[in-house]
Design an enzyme around this catalytic site. Structure first.
Site, PDB file in Angstrom:
ATOM      1  CB  SER A 111       3.344   6.063  -5.472  1.00 50.30           C
ATOM      2  OG  SER A 111       3.586   4.819  -4.849  1.00 50.30           O
ATOM      3  CG  HIS A 131       2.958   7.914  -1.472  1.00 53.31           C
ATOM      4  ND1 HIS A 131       2.228   8.430  -0.424  1.00 53.31           N
ATOM      5  CD2 HIS A 131       2.459   6.677  -1.695  1.00 53.31           C
ATOM      6  CE1 HIS A 131       1.326   7.539  -0.037  1.00 53.31           C
ATOM      7  NE2 HIS A 131       1.448   6.460  -0.784  1.00 53.31           N
ATOM      8  CG  ASP A 153       2.888   3.168  -1.330  1.00 54.36           C
ATOM      9  OD1 ASP A 153       1.978   3.617  -0.620  1.00 54.36           O
ATOM     10  OD2 ASP A 153       3.083   3.527  -2.511  1.00 54.36           O
ATOM     11  CG  MET A 189       2.436  -2.366   0.954  1.00 55.54           C
ATOM     12  SD  MET A 189       1.756  -3.000  -0.602  1.00 55.54           S
ATOM     13  CE  MET A 189       1.509  -1.455  -1.488  1.00 55.54           C
ATOM     14  CG  HIS A 233       0.259   4.855   2.456  1.00 52.95           C
ATOM     15  ND1 HIS A 233      -0.331   4.484   1.255  1.00 52.95           N
ATOM     16  CD2 HIS A 233      -0.645   4.552   3.425  1.00 52.95           C
ATOM     17  CE1 HIS A 233      -1.522   3.970   1.496  1.00 52.95           C
ATOM     18  NE2 HIS A 233      -1.738   3.988   2.800  1.00 52.95           N
ATOM     19  CG  MET A 291      -0.994   0.618   2.987  1.00 54.87           C
ATOM     20  SD  MET A 291      -0.759   0.542   1.206  1.00 54.87           S
ATOM     21  CE  MET A 291       0.877   1.277   1.091  1.00 54.87           C
ATOM     22  CG  MET A 344      -6.389   4.141   1.229  1.00 59.86           C
ATOM     23  SD  MET A 344      -4.804   4.555   0.469  1.00 59.86           S
ATOM     24  CE  MET A 344      -4.704   3.354  -0.877  1.00 59.86           C
ATOM     25  CG  ASP A 360      -2.147   6.180  -2.382  1.00 61.98           C
ATOM     26  OD1 ASP A 360      -1.852   5.932  -3.573  1.00 61.98           O
ATOM     27  OD2 ASP A 360      -1.563   5.654  -1.408  1.00 61.98           O
TER      28      ASP A 360
HETATM   29  C1  DX5 Z   1      -1.242   1.168  -3.148  1.00 63.34           C
HETATM   30  C2  DX5 Z   1      -0.392   2.332  -2.750  1.00 63.34           C
HETATM   31  C3  DX5 Z   1      -0.340   3.426  -3.756  1.00 63.34           C
HETATM   32  C4  DX5 Z   1       0.099   3.003  -5.137  1.00 63.34           C
HETATM   33  C5  DX5 Z   1      -0.753   3.775  -6.084  1.00 63.34           C
HETATM   34  O1  DX5 Z   1      -1.817   0.545  -2.066  1.00 63.34           O
HETATM   35  O2  DX5 Z   1      -0.815   2.900  -1.533  1.00 63.34           O
HETATM   36  O3  DX5 Z   1       0.462   4.505  -3.274  1.00 63.34           O
HETATM   37  O4  DX5 Z   1       1.436   3.262  -5.445  1.00 63.34           O
HETATM   38  O5  DX5 Z   1      -0.469   3.356  -7.372  1.00 63.34           O
HETATM   39  P1  DX5 Z   1      -1.257   3.931  -8.632  1.00 63.34           P
HETATM   40  O6  DX5 Z   1      -1.047   5.408  -8.666  1.00 63.34           O
HETATM   41  O7  DX5 Z   1      -0.630   3.205  -9.769  1.00 63.34           O
HETATM   42  O8  DX5 Z   1      -2.718   3.582  -8.455  1.00 63.34           O
HETATM   43 ZN    ZN Z   2       0.256   4.721  -0.922  1.00 62.09          ZN
END
Ligand code: DX5
Ligand code: ZN
Length: 214
Positions: A6, A30, A32, A34, A63, A65, A134, A170
């Site tokens: 990620s 990956h 992310d 947000m 991903h 969010m 999740m 994840d």
């Molecule tokens: C958090 C993200 C994850 C995040 C996971 O909401 O969706 O992808 O990067 O981080 P770790 O592996 O550090 O828990």
């Molecule tokens: Zn993620």
């Protein structure tokens, strides 16, 4: 067993270099997204995706969010993301959005927060190429893996049956937790801090995969 580092745990000022550090080891990257609304954090979106796609050959797994993924998810697929996952909690038309993602040439993914059950979505599974369970509350990296999600991973694996749908986890995936997630039925593992927080991210990816294989 596939490992998706990620980029949330990478240095956002040096994304191309951070991608290169895991090339040949990571299966996908990956990415992310947000929006300060679906989760209490803000990251990156389509302009950064466009640049990163030019800077790496590793396929990118977005991903989302975000609120209103029905409106925004297709643009990630159109730009060239290999996979686009949106949250069940935020979508009003998950089937239509999944079809639009696939029509743009990407794999479609459905994400479930820890408190969201799979049961209402079982009939929708044929529209998806991946289910993301999740294993933390989304929003931040570096949180603890929630063992409470293990029974749901098992139920999703059962619901998938012999379909070719990936089961991704994840959040909090580390050397200590990846075995439990794999044993419950996950086959795609997102790992942020346990990869980019390690002195040698490529070696961390290889070690995680070996541990997932048991
Ligand atoms: C958090 C993200 C994850 C995040 C996971 O909401 O969706 O992808 O990067 O981080 P770790 O592996 O550090 O828990
Ligand atoms: Zn993620």
């Amino acid at each position: 067993m596939q490992i998706f580092p990620s980029l949330l745990a990478a240095d956002f000022a040096r994304l191309a270099d951070e991608a290169a550090r895991v090339e040949g080891h990571a299966d996908w990257l990956h990415f992310d997204v947000m929006d300060y609304a679906f989760v209490p954090n803000l990251t990156i979106g389509t302009p950064v995706l466009e640049s990163l796609l030019k800077a790496t050959t590793i396929p990118i797994d977005c991903h989302l969010m975000i609120e209103d993924p029905d409106r925004w998810a297709p643009s990630y697929a159109e730009l060239g993301a290999g996979s686009v996952t949106f949250h069940a909690e935020a979508s009003r038309a998950p089937l239509r959005t999944a079809r639009t993602i696939r029509a743009a040439g990407a794999r479609s993914g459905l994400a479930l927060n820890p408190a969201t059950p799979i049961e209402p979505f079982v009939d929708l599974l044929p529209a998806f190429d991946m289910v993301l369970v999740m294993t933390i509350e989304p929003g931040f990296g570096g949180q603890q893996f929630m063992d409470e999600t293990l029974p749901k991973i098992r139920r999703v694996r059962e619901a998938i049956g012999d379909r070719e749908i990936w089961l991704q986890v994840d959040g909090g995936v580390t050397d200590d937790t990846i075995g439990r997630a794999a044993e419950a039925g996950a086959d795609v593992f997102v790992a942020g801090s346990s990869v980019y927080g390690a002195p040698d991210p490529a070696a961390a990816v290889d070690r995680l995969r070996a541990l997932a294989l048991g």
